[in-house]
Design a protein around this motif. Structure first.
Motif, PDB file in Angstrom:
ATOM      1  N   PHE A  21       0.858  -1.188   0.000  1.00 18.17           N
ATOM      2  CA  PHE A  21       0.000   0.000   0.000  1.00 18.17           C
ATOM      3  C   PHE A  21       0.892   1.234   0.000  1.00 18.17           C
ATOM      4  O   PHE A  21       1.446   1.627   1.027  1.00 18.17           O
ATOM      5  N   ASN A  22       1.036   1.848  -1.180  1.00 17.93           N
ATOM      6  CA  ASN A  22       1.948   2.967  -1.375  1.00 17.93           C
ATOM      7  C   ASN A  22       1.156   4.271  -1.363  1.00 17.93           C
ATOM      8  O   ASN A  22       0.456   4.604  -2.328  1.00 17.93           O
ATOM      9  N   ILE A  23       1.236   5.011  -0.265  1.00 20.91           N
ATOM     10  CA  ILE A  23       0.469   6.251  -0.135  1.00 20.91           C
ATOM     11  C   ILE A  23       0.957   7.323  -1.109  1.00 20.91           C
ATOM     12  O   ILE A  23       0.141   7.985  -1.758  1.00 20.91           O
ATOM     13  N   PRO A  24       2.282   7.562  -1.256  1.00 21.71           N
ATOM     14  CA  PRO A  24       2.706   8.566  -2.249  1.00 21.71           C
ATOM     15  C   PRO A  24       2.252   8.234  -3.669  1.00 21.71           C
ATOM     16  O   PRO A  24       1.903   9.132  -4.429  1.00 21.71           O
ATOM     17  N   LEU A  25       2.246   6.945  -4.026  1.00 22.05           N
ATOM     18  CA  LEU A  25       1.789   6.575  -5.365  1.00 22.05           C
ATOM     19  C   LEU A  25       0.301   6.859  -5.527  1.00 22.05           C
ATOM     20  O   LEU A  25      -0.145   7.337  -6.581  1.00 22.05           O
ATOM     21  N   ILE A  26      -0.482   6.591  -4.496  1.00 28.23           N
ATOM     22  CA  ILE A  26      -1.919   6.883  -4.551  1.00 28.23           C
ATOM     23  C   ILE A  26      -2.142   8.382  -4.698  1.00 28.23           C
ATOM     24  O   ILE A  26      -2.995   8.835  -5.475  1.00 28.23           O
ATOM     25  N   TYR A  27      -1.361   9.178  -3.968  1.00 31.26           N
ATOM     26  CA  TYR A  27      -1.499  10.642  -4.049  1.00 31.26           C
ATOM     27  C   TYR A  27      -1.157  11.140  -5.452  1.00 31.26           C
ATOM     28  O   TYR A  27      -1.864  11.995  -6.014  1.00 31.26           O
ATOM     29  N   SER A  28      -0.079  10.607  -6.038  1.00 30.02           N
ATOM     30  CA  SER A  28       0.301  11.046  -7.388  1.00 30.02           C
ATOM     31  C   SER A  28      -0.733  10.608  -8.426  1.00 30.02           C
ATOM     32  O   SER A  28      -1.025  11.343  -9.367  1.00 30.02           O
ATOM     33  N   ASN A  29      -1.323   9.415  -8.248  1.00 29.71           N
ATOM     34  CA  ASN A  29      -2.365   8.963  -9.171  1.00 29.71           C
ATOM     35  C   ASN A  29      -3.613   9.835  -9.076  1.00 29.71           C
ATOM     36  O   ASN A  29      -4.239  10.172 -10.092  1.00 29.71           O
ATOM     37  N   LEU A  30      -3.978  10.202  -7.840  1.00 32.72           N
ATOM     38  CA  LEU A  30      -5.125  11.092  -7.671  1.00 32.72           C
ATOM     39  C   LEU A  30      -4.868  12.456  -8.299  1.00 32.72           C
ATOM     40  O   LEU A  30      -5.750  13.055  -8.917  1.00 32.72           O
ATOM     41  N   LYS A  31      -3.640  12.942  -8.152  1.00 34.92           N
ATOM     42  CA  LYS A  31      -3.292  14.226  -8.751  1.00 34.92           C
ATOM     43  C   LYS A  31      -3.348  14.156 -10.274  1.00 34.92           C
ATOM     44  O   LYS A  31      -3.813  15.093 -10.938  1.00 34.92           O
ATOM     45  N   PHE A  32      -2.908  13.026 -10.842  1.00 31.83           N
ATOM     46  CA  PHE A  32      -2.970  12.853 -12.298  1.00 31.83           C
ATOM     47  C   PHE A  32      -4.421  12.831 -12.780  1.00 31.83           C
ATOM     48  O   PHE A  32      -4.752  13.427 -13.811  1.00 31.83           O
TER      49      PHE A  32
ATOM     50  N   TYR B 296      -5.068  20.006   3.005  1.00 30.92           N
ATOM     51  CA  TYR B 296      -5.966  20.765   2.131  1.00 30.92           C
ATOM     52  C   TYR B 296      -5.853  20.320   0.682  1.00 30.92           C
ATOM     53  O   TYR B 296      -6.854  20.258  -0.047  1.00 30.92           O
ATOM     54  N   GLY B 297      -4.630  20.022   0.247  1.00 31.80           N
ATOM     55  CA  GLY B 297      -4.460  19.547  -1.127  1.00 31.80           C
ATOM     56  C   GLY B 297      -5.133  18.204  -1.363  1.00 31.80           C
ATOM     57  O   GLY B 297      -5.763  17.988  -2.399  1.00 31.80           O
ATOM     58  N   LEU B 298      -5.008  17.297  -0.379  1.00 39.10           N
ATOM     59  CA  LEU B 298      -5.669  16.012  -0.500  1.00 39.10           C
ATOM     60  C   LEU B 298      -7.186  16.157  -0.490  1.00 39.10           C
ATOM     61  O   LEU B 298      -7.893  15.462  -1.221  1.00 39.10           O
ATOM     62  N   GLN B 299      -7.686  17.095   0.307  1.00 31.97           N
ATOM     63  CA  GLN B 299      -9.133  17.336   0.340  1.00 31.97           C
ATOM     64  C   GLN B 299      -9.619  17.882  -0.995  1.00 31.97           C
ATOM     65  O   GLN B 299     -10.666  17.453  -1.514  1.00 31.97           O
ATOM     66  N   ASP B 300      -8.861  18.792  -1.576  1.00 36.68           N
ATOM     67  CA  ASP B 300      -9.233  19.341  -2.886  1.00 36.68           C
ATOM     68  C   ASP B 300      -9.205  18.255  -3.966  1.00 36.68           C
ATOM     69  O   ASP B 300     -10.104  18.169  -4.815  1.00 36.68           O
ATOM     70  N   LEU B 301      -8.162  17.407  -3.928  1.00 34.99           N
ATOM     71  CA  LEU B 301      -8.095  16.316  -4.885  1.00 34.99           C
ATOM     72  C   LEU B 301      -9.293  15.375  -4.744  1.00 34.99           C
ATOM     73  O   LEU B 301      -9.911  14.971  -5.729  1.00 34.99           O
ATOM     74  N   THR B 302      -9.631  15.053  -3.512  1.00 32.62           N
ATOM     75  CA  THR B 302     -10.724  14.111  -3.269  1.00 32.62           C
ATOM     76  C   THR B 302     -12.044  14.658  -3.786  1.00 32.62           C
ATOM     77  O   THR B 302     -12.817  13.946  -4.447  1.00 32.62           O
ATOM     78  N   PHE B 303     -12.325  15.932  -3.509  1.00 29.21           N
ATOM     79  CA  PHE B 303     -13.593  16.517  -3.954  1.00 29.21           C
ATOM     80  C   PHE B 303     -13.657  16.623  -5.476  1.00 29.21           C
ATOM     81  O   PHE B 303     -14.703  16.359  -6.078  1.00 29.21           O
ATOM     82  N   THR B 304     -12.542  16.990  -6.101  1.00 29.10           N
ATOM     83  CA  THR B 304     -12.539  17.110  -7.560  1.00 29.10           C
ATOM     84  C   THR B 304     -12.795  15.766  -8.229  1.00 29.10           C
ATOM     85  O   THR B 304     -13.621  15.635  -9.141  1.00 29.10           O
ATOM     86  N   ILE B 305     -12.084  14.740  -7.766  1.00 28.47           N
ATOM     87  CA  ILE B 305     -12.257  13.415  -8.351  1.00 28.47           C
ATOM     88  C   ILE B 305     -13.641  12.862  -8.047  1.00 28.47           C
ATOM     89  O   ILE B 305     -14.289  12.234  -8.893  1.00 28.47           O
ATOM     90  N   LYS B 306     -14.128  13.109  -6.827  1.00 28.74           N
ATOM     91  CA  LYS B 306     -15.447  12.611  -6.439  1.00 28.74           C
ATOM     92  C   LYS B 306     -16.539  13.234  -7.299  1.00 28.74           C
ATOM     93  O   LYS B 306     -17.447  12.541  -7.797  1.00 28.74           O
ATOM     94  N   ASN B 307     -16.472  14.536  -7.514  1.00 33.26           N
ATOM     95  CA  ASN B 307     -17.480  15.199  -8.346  1.00 33.26           C
ATOM     96  C   ASN B 307     -17.408  14.752  -9.802  1.00 33.26           C
ATOM     97  O   ASN B 307     -18.445  14.556 -10.461  1.00 33.26           O
ATOM     98  N   SER B 308     -16.189  14.537 -10.307  1.00 33.96           N
ATOM     99  CA  SER B 308     -16.049  14.094 -11.697  1.00 33.96           C
ATOM    100  C   SER B 308     -16.576  12.684 -11.880  1.00 33.96           C
ATOM    101  O   SER B 308     -17.278  12.386 -12.856  1.00 33.96           O
ATOM    102  N   ILE B 309     -16.260  11.811 -10.941  1.00 37.19           N
ATOM    103  CA  ILE B 309     -16.753  10.436 -11.028  1.00 37.19           C
ATOM    104  C   ILE B 309     -18.272  10.400 -10.894  1.00 37.19           C
ATOM    105  O   ILE B 309     -18.960   9.642 -11.596  1.00 37.19           O
ATOM    106  N   ASP B 310     -18.802  11.208  -9.983  1.00 32.85           N
ATOM    107  CA  ASP B 310     -20.268  11.267  -9.845  1.00 32.85           C
ATOM    108  C   ASP B 310     -20.935  11.719 -11.130  1.00 32.85           C
ATOM    109  O   ASP B 310     -21.988  11.183 -11.512  1.00 32.85           O
TER     110      ASP B 310
END
Length: 593
Positions: A361-372, A471-485
């Motif tokens: 379970f690679n947290i930095p890799l997950i963060y970079s994938n979410l950012k992409f 804050y950056g992780l929260q912004d990433l999560t909301f952006t991806i969540k809204n796009s997927i929805d």
């Protein structure tokens, strides 16, 4: 020497058989602490056995002939176990006085994918036995492999039938490390590295389709290796892997600049494969930890034939430099391959490695994938906005140019031009890297964090505080969540459009599709797309107050998704609540009846 006298054990006392000296303790005391003491001593015996085995290897290291690397993959056609309560199958390997045991596998389809290293001394017969573990240990069969008939420094892939039973085992066997020079003296034994003289890989010879080419690797030496051991010395050896082929060099002791000068040959089954090289320290601590002195991955397509080159060693993640004084490895490689066989090979499934480390379970890799993913959604949104603005004539020159290009393109378009259109991204990247890249190279070069100055690193660390990351992780999560929805909502609306959730919209879509098919039958495609472009570009001129939109998405937005259907669902109308007096009278009437 005095004779040992025997004494009778008094009643109520027993002898502790695991004690180093004769010890008589009470029976009650042994019953209380016997189980826990036995577990501790068993664990201590296992550790002592492991240390003794490694010390024995160190003592006998000069006498072994080769290292036998065995990969147990799977078994087939094995008979059913004698009882249905069997917990699994396992294998035992025995070579001389050394033995290993595999993990348990499912009896229905036994698959292990496990690696074992054994040392070859005088006995050349490797015995493999298969056992079924259940209420009782049951023998399933065995096979004996004569290692003297196998070619050294080569991985042999074969199925071996079981004796005294049924079925067969899939094994990979490699004999490596056979060249053993004198300690602390650089070796001079080497196979000369020359150009391949094999003619079987010429482009017009298509006899053996499984062999695409041949790779020749010479491991010369290494420098700057880290001294991780307690003694401060390095006993280094290299492991080379190409897909499922694996060879190992001999060990050079007591130096951080070892010289191997060994040449190895590999059969290339896929030209897009990667040669993985790992440098290990042959010590007890590093063996237990599984640490390496450095790693390296080299794609076969990037190899320059007969070029002697220093390669920087990387750490375990293969992203930054390894520990040491600029650790590096001197290699000389050459590869020849058949381009026709390689072309057909890339259209087939890629060969999977039998032995792989479990994913972490690679947290930095997950963060970079979410950012992409966030950047991808933002790019799609910006592209859509620019696409709509072109039709709104905000920039008259740009819109007029786009209209002319659209009409000219569809007027001259033919179906055979479609593959040429797919070449546009490749052409764009080729031109940008050819004429705008400072290195003037088509292969991208990646720089590590060492090339960045210390001031830039400190400022970068200051900006990336914990609060900023949250804050950056929260912004990433909301952006991806809204796009997927939004994407899920669109797919649900299309599904509901086809299952007649809103019959009017479904019949309207069916009518439009039928009319479109009739239009495509009588009118050429190019003229239809030209008419569509004229309609798109002239809407703003006909209605200056219109709002930019997408006709297809606007139509789909009229269809409800699953969440809206849940809100539309009608509930049953409940019966009116009666008063207490009314309910009691109703019960009395029911009782009288």
């Amino acid at each position: 020497m005095e004779r040992l006298k025997s004494f009778a054990v008094p009643d109520g006392l027993v002898m502790d058989p695991l004690a180093p000296t004769a010890l008589a303790v009470s029976t009650e005391f042994m019953e209380r602490i016997g189980s826990g003491l036995t577990l501790l001593r068993d664990h201590g015996k296992k550790v002592q056995k492991f240390v003794f085995k490694n010390r024995r290897r160190d003592i006998l290291r000069k006498s072994w002939n080769s290292i036998v690397n065995v990969v147990l993959i799977e078994a087939k056609d094995l008979p059913d176990g004698p009882n249905n309560g069997s917990s699994g199958l396992y294998c035992k390997f025995k070579l001389g006085n050394e033995s290993h045991k595999s993990k348990l596998a499912i009896p229905k389809k036994p698959t292990w994918c496990e690696r074992f290293n054994l040392y070859l001394y005088d006995d050349n017969n490797l015995e493999v036995t298969v056992w079924c573990k259940g209420k009782q240990k049951n023998f399933m069969g065995r096979c004996i492999i004569d290692l003297s008939n196998l070619e050294k420094e080569k991985t042999h892939d074969f199925w071996h039938d079981l004796e005294c039973g049924f079925g067969s085992l899939h094994l990979l066997v490699t004999l490596s490390g056979s060249i053993r020079p004198t300690d602390n003296i650089p070796t001079t034994q080497s196979t000369p590295h020359g150009v391949h003289s094999d003619d079987q890989y010429i482009w017009y010879k298509l006899s053996n389709w499984s062999e695409v080419g041949k790779l020749l690797v010479t491991v010369h030496s290494a420098k700057g290796l880290s001294c991780l051991g307690i003694s401060g010395k390095v006993d280094a050896y290299c492991v080379l892997e190409l897909d499922n082929c694996r060879v190992q060099t001999h060990t050079v002791r007591g130096t951080s600049e070892p010289n191997w000068n060994n040449t190895y040959s590999f059969i290339v089954n896929d030209i897009t494969s990667t040669l993985d090289i790992s440098v290990y320290n042959e010590s007890l601590i590093n063996t237990m930890k599984g640490e390496t002195l450095g790693k390296l991955s080299i794609p076969l397509l990037r190899i320059e034939n007969d070029e002697m080159k220093w390669y920087a060693l990387k750490d375990r993640s293969k992203k930054s430099s390894a520990k040491g004084n600029c650790p590096r490895l001197l290699l000389q490689m050459s590869v020849i391959w058949n381009p026709i066989k390689a072309t057909f090979r890339v259209l087939n499934p890629k060969e999977t490695k039998y032995v792989q480390k479990p994913a972490k379970f690679n947290i930095p890799l997950i963060y970079s994938n979410l950012k992409f993913i966030k950047e991808l959604f933002n790019a799609l949104y910006i592209t859509n906005e620019h696409y709509k603005r072109v039709f709104e004539w905000d920039n008259r020159e740009k819109s007029a140019t786009a209209l002319v290009i659209w009409l000219v393109f569809w007027y001259f378009f033919n179906l055979w031009m479609t593959p040429l259109l797919l070449l546009i991204p490749f052409l764009h990247q080729w031109i940008s890297q050819r004429y705008f890249n400072k290195n003037n190279s088509l292969v991208p070069l990646y720089h590590s964090d060492e090339d960045v100055s210390d001031e830039e690193l400190e400022s970068h660390k200051d900006d990336k505080t914990l609060k900023t990351r949250i804050y950056g992780l929260q912004d990433l999560t909301f952006t991806i969540k809204n796009s997927i929805d939004y994407m899920v909502s669109v797919f649900e609306r299309i599904k509901n459009l086809t299952n007649f959730t809103v019959p009017y919209l479904t019949y309207l879509a069916i009518s439009v599709l039928i009319l479109s098919s009739v239009a495509f039958y009588f009118i050429p495609v190019k003229y239809l797309f030209m008419a569509l472009g004229i309609y798109k570009f002239t809407r703003k001129l006909l209605n200056p107050k219109r709002v930019p939109n997408n006709d297809l998405l606007d139509f789909i937005s009229r269809v409800p998704d699953n969440e809206i259907l849940k809100q539309w669902r009608e509930l049953k109308v409940p019966e009116p609540n009666l008063s207490r007096s009314g309910s009691t009278r109703k019960k009395e009437v029911q009782e009288e009846n």
